[in-house]
Design a protein around this motif. Structure first.
Motif, PDB file in Angstrom:
ATOM      1  N   ARG A   5       0.800  -1.216   0.000  1.00 34.88           N
ATOM      2  CA  ARG A   5       0.000   0.000   0.000  1.00 34.88           C
ATOM      3  C   ARG A   5       0.832   1.266   0.000  1.00 34.88           C
ATOM      4  O   ARG A   5       0.362   2.317   0.376  1.00 34.88           O
ATOM      5  N   THR A   8      -0.458   5.017  -1.421  1.00 31.68           N
ATOM      6  CA  THR A   8      -1.884   5.241  -1.270  1.00 31.68           C
ATOM      7  C   THR A   8      -2.125   6.150  -0.072  1.00 31.68           C
ATOM      8  O   THR A   8      -1.234   6.414   0.730  1.00 31.68           O
ATOM      9  N   GLU A  10      -3.982   5.406   2.475  1.00 29.90           N
ATOM     10  CA  GLU A  10      -3.866   4.578   3.672  1.00 29.90           C
ATOM     11  C   GLU A  10      -2.395   4.375   4.049  1.00 29.90           C
ATOM     12  O   GLU A  10      -2.038   4.407   5.224  1.00 29.90           O
ATOM     13  N   ARG A  13      -1.144   7.552   5.656  1.00 30.73           N
ATOM     14  CA  ARG A  13      -1.690   7.678   7.009  1.00 30.73           C
ATOM     15  C   ARG A  13      -0.920   6.789   7.981  1.00 30.73           C
ATOM     16  O   ARG A  13      -0.640   7.194   9.109  1.00 30.73           O
ATOM     17  N   ARG A  14      -0.598   5.593   7.540  1.00 27.86           N
ATOM     18  CA  ARG A  14       0.182   4.689   8.393  1.00 27.86           C
ATOM     19  C   ARG A  14       1.577   5.255   8.646  1.00 27.86           C
ATOM     20  O   ARG A  14       2.101   5.149   9.753  1.00 27.86           O
TER      21      ARG A  14
END
Length: 91
Positions: A5, A8, A10, A13-14
């Motif tokens: 990921r 992306t 997400e 955000r991680r």
């Protein structure tokens, strides 16, 4: 479809959450030092309400407690200053 990921929303955000979690331990020691300073400056001449008023030990009182807590939580700062990184969060 790939399960990787990176790139992306997400994934970003991680990465932000991981960066914040890595820096969170750095907040404890300065926070306690600031609280010790404020308590010492604002309560000059006033006895601590919950602590004893006798001067049996220099380690009694809220200022000493905050100072000790600041010292006990200084580990992340010492690791940062020594250049050593915690390898448990990074591959």
């Amino acid at each position: 479809m790939s399960t990787h990921r990176t790139g992306t929303i997400e994934g970003s955000r991680r990465a932000i959450a991981r960066g914040a979690a890595d820096r969170l331990p750095l907040l404890a020691s300065p926070t306690f030092a600031f609280m010790a300073l404020l308590t010492g400056v604002l309560s000059i001449g006033e006895p601590d309400m919950l602590c004893t008023t006798s001067a049996a030990s220099p380690l009694t009182g809220m200022v000493a407690m905050y100072g000790l807590m600041s010292a006990f939580h200084s580990g992340p700062w010492l690791r940062l200053l020594s250049g050593r990184r915690n390898s448990t969060h990074r591959p």
